[in-house]
Motif scaffolding. Structure first.
Motif, short mmCIF file in Angstrom:
data_model
loop_
_atom_site.label_atom_id
_atom_site.label_comp_id
_atom_site.label_asym_id
_atom_site.label_seq_id
_atom_site.Cartn_x
_atom_site.Cartn_y
_atom_site.Cartn_z
N GLN A 11 0.84 -1.18 0.00
CA GLN A 11 0.00 0.00 0.00
C GLN A 11 0.88 1.24 0.00
N LEU A 12 0.35 2.32 -0.58
CA LEU A 12 1.10 3.57 -0.68
C LEU A 12 0.45 4.64 0.18
N VAL A 13 1.19 5.16 1.14
CA VAL A 13 0.73 6.25 2.00
C VAL A 13 1.79 7.34 1.99
N LEU A 14 1.42 8.52 1.47
CA LEU A 14 2.36 9.64 1.37
C LEU A 14 1.85 10.83 2.19
N PRO A 15 2.75 11.70 2.65
CA PRO A 15 2.31 12.91 3.35
C PRO A 15 1.51 13.82 2.42
N ASP A 16 0.72 14.71 3.01
CA ASP A 16 -0.02 15.68 2.22
C ASP A 16 0.95 16.59 1.47
N HIS A 17 0.61 16.88 0.22
CA HIS A 17 1.42 17.77 -0.64
C HIS A 17 2.86 17.28 -0.74
N PHE A 18 3.02 15.96 -0.93
CA PHE A 18 4.34 15.34 -1.06
C PHE A 18 5.05 15.91 -2.28
N PRO A 19 6.22 16.55 -2.13
CA PRO A 19 6.83 17.29 -3.24
C PRO A 19 7.69 16.46 -4.18
N GLU A 20 7.98 15.18 -3.86
CA GLU A 20 8.92 14.41 -4.65
C GLU A 20 8.28 13.15 -5.24
N ARG A 21 7.05 13.29 -5.68
CA ARG A 21 6.31 12.15 -6.22
C ARG A 21 6.99 11.60 -7.48
N SER A 22 7.43 12.47 -8.37
CA SER A 22 8.06 12.00 -9.60
C SER A 22 9.39 11.30 -9.31
N ARG A 23 10.13 11.78 -8.33
CA ARG A 23 11.39 11.12 -7.96
C ARG A 23 11.12 9.76 -7.33
N LEU A 24 10.07 9.67 -6.52
CA LEU A 24 9.72 8.39 -5.93
C LEU A 24 9.28 7.41 -7.02
N GLN A 25 8.61 7.89 -8.04
CA GLN A 25 8.22 7.02 -9.15
C GLN A 25 9.46 6.46 -9.85
N ARG A 26 10.47 7.30 -9.99
CA ARG A 26 11.73 6.82 -10.59
C ARG A 26 12.39 5.76 -9.71
N VAL A 56 4.67 1.90 -9.37
CA VAL A 56 4.84 2.89 -10.44
C VAL A 56 3.47 3.38 -10.92
N LYS A 57 2.51 2.46 -11.05
CA LYS A 57 1.17 2.85 -11.48
C LYS A 57 0.50 3.76 -10.46
N MET A 58 0.69 3.47 -9.16
CA MET A 58 0.09 4.30 -8.12
C MET A 58 0.64 5.72 -8.14
N LEU A 59 1.91 5.85 -8.52
CA LEU A 59 2.56 7.16 -8.50
C LEU A 59 2.39 7.93 -9.80
N ALA A 60 1.86 7.28 -10.83
CA ALA A 60 1.70 7.96 -12.11
C ALA A 60 0.66 9.06 -11.98
N PRO A 61 0.86 10.22 -12.65
CA PRO A 61 -0.13 11.30 -12.61
C PRO A 61 -1.48 10.83 -13.14
N LYS A 62 -2.54 11.22 -12.44
CA LYS A 62 -3.89 10.82 -12.82
C LYS A 62 -4.54 11.89 -13.67
N LEU A 63 -5.34 11.46 -14.62
CA LEU A 63 -6.07 12.39 -15.48
C LEU A 63 -7.46 12.61 -14.93
N SER A 64 -7.83 13.86 -14.78
CA SER A 64 -9.17 14.19 -14.32
C SER A 64 -10.14 14.13 -15.48
N LYS A 65 -11.42 14.39 -15.20
CA LYS A 65 -12.43 14.35 -16.24
C LYS A 65 -12.19 15.43 -17.28
N GLN A 66 -11.52 16.50 -16.92
CA GLN A 66 -11.23 17.56 -17.87
C GLN A 66 -9.90 17.32 -18.59
#
Length: 296
Positions: A86-101, A112-122
């Protein structure tokens, strides 16, 4: 007479070369965990490292700990994921892309999938604090969306009211989208005052007008005249005191606040004095002044 083994760890054998408790040195950070945790994700890099029979092929530091040359701070999240997937990160975690790497390096595809940027409805990036805030791209985007939503309900409201007019309805909608809050602007100023007369005072221009308040309110009021370079990733509903304006005219700042419905509720100022030169009595006065504005 042989001494008893007091290490508290199971002794490695040919069939099971690793102890139950394993010490890791990851980029200078020391972690202690159980062997089953490190091999909990089959196919991962840690699984490959700690299931092999040749334990001598693994790098170690000067104290015999297994060494991994990666980011020691981010490894804590890798290890947390290895414990329960399971993935639990602090609020406003600033190094998400580095953690994905890091997750890609340790061969953890689900993480890697959990850390990938999500697309909103827009079709815009969401749930990723490392991405640019949509309000930074369009300072009045939030107010525009709210105003559009309120305008969509306007025709029915106007039609149902006797003698209602479009102008009145638009005014009511504009009032509804305005959020209450405080904005403080401050500036430093200085002037040189001679001994003989105050008419000889030499004023310096205002170097910078600082803005303190909720990010979304500051962007709504000042728009593209707001310089966010000193705090570019501040979320819309958080406060900042690091923004400043691209212009240096207080009157212009007051006009923008007044147009947005703010009124001044408090102000304060501090000042210091020093002699300009040893040979003269000219004095340099330096002050810092703040004005607090509020909108209901």
């Amino acid at each position: 007479m042989a001494l008893a083994d007091n290490t508290g760890c199971a002794k490695p054998s040919e069939e099971f070369p690793f102890p139950e408790i394993i010490e890791l040195n990851v980029g200078g950070q020391v972690y202690i965990t159980r062997h089953p945790t490190l091999v909990s994700v089959p196919g991962s890099l840690l699984w490959e490292m700690f299931t092999q029979k040749n334990i001598r092929s693994l790098a170690r530091d000067s104290k015999g700990r297994f060494f991994v040359d990666r980011d020691g701070f981010l490894f804590r999240y890798i290890l947390d994921y290895m414990r329960d997937q399971q993935l639990v990160l602090p609020d406003h975690f600033p190094e998400r892309s580095r953690l994905q790497r890091e997750a890609e390096y340790f061969m953890l595809p689900e993480l890697v999938k959990m850390l990938a940027p999500k697309l909103s409805k827009q079709n815009s990036l969401g749930d990723d604090p490392c991405q640019s805030d949509p309000e930074e791209l369009s300072p009045n985007a939030d107010a525009t969306r709210n105003l559009t939503s309120a305008s969509a309900t306007l025709p029915s409201a106007v039609a149902g009211g006797p003698g209602g007019t479009g102008t009145t309805g638009t005014s009511a909608a504009s009032t509804e989208v305005r959020r209450a809050g405080f904005i403080t602007i401050g500036y430093r100023g200085s002037y040189t005052l001679g001994r003989d007369s105050q008419t000889d005072a030499k004023f310096r221009r205002v170097a910078r007008i600082m803005v303190c308040g909720k990010t979304s309110l500051a962007k709504e009021v000042f728009g593209d005249t707001l310089n966010e370079s000193r705090d570019p990733d501040r979320p819309p509903e958080r406060y900042t005191s690091r923004y400043y304006l691209k212009f240096t005219f207080l009157e212009q700042a007051f006009d923008k606040l007044a147009d947005a419905g703010f009124h001044m509720v408090a102000c304060n100022s501090t000042g210091t004095c020093a002699f300009a030169h040893d040979q003269t009595d000219d004095r340099i006065w330096t002050s810092y002044t703040e004005y607090v504005f509020y909108r209901e």
